[in-house]
Design an enzyme around this catalytic site. Structure first.
Site, mmCIF file in Angstrom:
data_model
loop_
_atom_site.group_PDB
_atom_site.id
_atom_site.type_symbol
_atom_site.label_atom_id
_atom_site.label_comp_id
_atom_site.label_asym_id
_atom_site.label_seq_id
_atom_site.Cartn_x
_atom_site.Cartn_y
_atom_site.Cartn_z
ATOM 1 N N SER A 189 0.834 -1.208 0.000
ATOM 2 C CA SER A 189 0.000 0.000 0.000
ATOM 3 C C SER A 189 0.870 1.260 0.000
ATOM 4 C CB SER A 189 -0.878 -0.019 1.245
ATOM 5 O OG SER A 189 -1.705 1.119 1.261
ATOM 6 N N CYS A 225 0.333 4.045 10.755
ATOM 7 C CA CYS A 225 0.873 5.119 9.930
ATOM 8 C C CYS A 225 1.634 6.107 10.812
ATOM 9 C CB CYS A 225 -0.218 5.862 9.174
ATOM 10 S SG CYS A 225 0.489 7.199 8.179
ATOM 11 N N GLY A 274 1.354 11.221 4.397
ATOM 12 C CA GLY A 274 0.249 11.580 5.284
ATOM 13 C C GLY A 274 -1.105 11.124 4.776
#
Lengths: 303, 248
Positions: free
Chosen positions: A21, A131, A72
């Site tokens: 991803s 993340c 982000g």
């Protein structure tokens, strides 16, 4: 003749190679270059409940054998992913894809997963609680066992698709977090996300990345990935999607010996757009060279 | 986009820090517009280096680049005969069809090279371009003679400006630009120059942007910017953007 098939919680893959991803968009940029149906699956760009532009630029810093990114979670939001990106992907990719979901609250994860659960194109949900590039969310869920378990339970309640929790390596005890996810009902574990890193420019005397810190990936982190896949396999016995600096068929085999059932290829796609295809093509010869006839039979073989 | 191996045919300094490299290899028609770029893999460096294309033929590429760090230093030290893995035909380049009859090309420093290929394309289309090349000082000047040769006898013109007045017209490119008539403008250079151009430009135009990139082909979202038409990737939707869509 070797057998490259593997199965992730009932989802059968022709081979274990999955572009990671955030390094493969929604697939179609790469479909201009090659037939992406040669891949085991594709992990789609991290998707959130609402659209996100992400962080200010510069978002990228080069490192020895790797890079730091601080994108982000830029993405068009789950509704547009479903209405625009998935139909585009359907034209060029005919296998089940891995959706990658991020959130800033448990409810965010639930809403996004609930929507993606209805999509036939999605074969598996990779829930990103790791993340490093967003505040008040992302990694904070993946560095605390109770929060990780809470997200896992909430997501499992709204989907029948396999749920793989994507974990952060930025923790003291990865096994503890993985076990918390297992107890909360996770079907599998996906790891490792990027390691927190930073570069400072000697010219400007300031951090290279606008957001100061970011996630370090690339071949430099491969040994960390092998170690953590090993630990999570020992601790949970759950199926694992392993990743972190993979750039060759040999790296795939090594991560599978450590305990991975499938392997994601990340940063390598950004440097060599044909990297994932090349790894798929190299896999049978690498298996023969090291005496493996079936990938399924070698998973966790080093334990 | 294509990926192929290209061999260095020449690589020499034009100024203290600006070099011209000519590479030979199969381009396979990958370059479809001036202002596109290539992404070059240097041995020993993890990320590729995006470099704008100055000029090209069926099987050669001319790159003009400035040494700004270790990567471009290594590029400058590369001997003839060495080969690079290269992605070519990247990005959304200039659109010569928007030019009108008398387009203006404004380049600042190392932003100048892609305007050379654009100038050729405009001349091939029967247009009469005016070119302004901006530098800080006389020692930094490059490509002036190439543009003069290209434009000789076409009715087009080249004007050089230097900030310190050591060559050409003293001052900034906008000092010349504000007195010219033109049908459309194209520009590539540093952001302060862009802001100055935006304040004096009299027509529609195209700006070519620069941003630190990860992949160079639209996959990583490393170089995104916000425009009036939504988020754009400088590497894939740019580097060339329309004046009207830019948020200043």
């Amino acid at each position: 003749m070797v057998n490259t098939k593997v199965t992730l919680s009932g989802l059968e893959l022709d081979n274990p190679v999955i572009p990671a991803s955030g390094t493969f968009g929604f697939g179609y940029e790469f479909a201009e270059l090659y037939d992406i149906n040669c891949l085991g699956s594709i992990a789609l760009k991290g998707t959130t409940r609402e659209p996100r532009f992400g962080n200010p630029t510069p978002r990228i810093a080069e490192c020895t054998e790797g890079l730091i990114n601080s994108v982000g979670l830029q993405n068009p939001g789950v509704d547009k992913v479903i209405s625009e990106e998935l139909p585009k992907l359907a034209k060029v990719f005919h296998k089940p894809a891995v959706a990658n979901i991020s959130g800033f609250s448990v409810e965010d994860y639930v809403v996004t997963c609930e929507k993606l659960d209805k999509e036939d194109q999605i074969g598996l949900l990779e829930v990103n609680i790791s993340c490093p590039n967003v505040h008040n969310g992302g990694m904070s869920f993946g560095t605390d066992p109770d929060s990780a378990a809470e997200v896992t339970r909430a997501v499992k309640a709204v989907t029948t698709k396999p749920v793989y929790m994507k974990l952060s390596p930025n923790v003291t005890d990865i096994a503890e977090i993985a076990c918390a996810c297992k107890e909360a009902g996770a079907d599998g574990i996906s790891l490792i996300n990027t390691l927190m890193g930073m570069r400072i420019s000697l010219t400007t005397k300031r951090p290279v990345i606008a957001n100061k810190m970011g996630g370090f990936s690339g071949p430099a982190i491969f040994p960390v990935a092998v170690r953590m896949v090993w630990q999570v396999y020992e601790a949970t016995g759950l199926p694992i999607i392993g990743m972190g600096g993979v750039q060759s068929a040999e790296d795939v085999l090594e991560l599978m010996l450590a305990g991975a059932t499938a392997v994601e290829v990340g940063a390598a796609n950004l440097v060599d757009p044909l990297a994932s295809k090349r790894i798929v093509e190299d896999l049978p010869a690498a298996m023969e060279r090291y005496g493996f006839t079936s990938l399924t039979d070698m998973i966790g073989g080093a334990h | 986009m294509i990926q192929n191996t290209f061999t260095v045919c020449s690589n020499r300094a034009l100024t203290d820090s600006v070099y011209r490299m000519v590479l030979e290899g199969p381009l396979e028609g990958a370059i479809t517009a001036p202002g596109q770029f290539v992404n070059l893999k240097l041995p020993g460096y993890y990320l590729r280096r995006p470099i704008s294309v100055c000029d090209w033929t069926d099987d050669t590429l001319t790159l003009i680049y400035k040494v700004v760090g270790h990567g471009t230093e290594a590029m400058a030290a590369t001997p003839v005969g060495e080969s690079f893995d290269l992605l070519a035909g990247l990005g959304n380049g200039f659109d010569p069809s928007l030019s009108g009859d008398t387009p203006l090309l404004v380049g600042g420093g190392v932003g100048i090279p892609p305007l050379y290929g654009l100038c050729k394309a405009l001349l091939a289309g029967g247009k009469t371009p005016s070119v302004i090349l901006g530098f800080n000082t006389a020692e930094e000047i490059f490509l002036q003679e190439d543009f003069e040769t290209l434009l000789e006898g076409t009715g087009g013109s080249v004007c050089v400006t230097t900030v310190d007045g050591s060559a050409g017209t003293k001052g900034f490119v906008t000092g010349v630009m504000k007195d010219l008539d033109y049908s459309f403008f194209y520009t590539c250079g540093p952001m302060p120059m862009f802001r100055a151009i935006e304040s004096v430009a009299a027509t529609s135009g195209q700006y070519s942007f620069e941003e630190r990139m990860g992949c160079g082909f639209g996959a990583c979202m490393g170089c995104s910017i916000q425009t009036k038409n939504g988020n754009k990737r400088v590497c894939k939707d740019g580097p060339v953007l329309m004046r009207e869509e830019i948020i200043w």
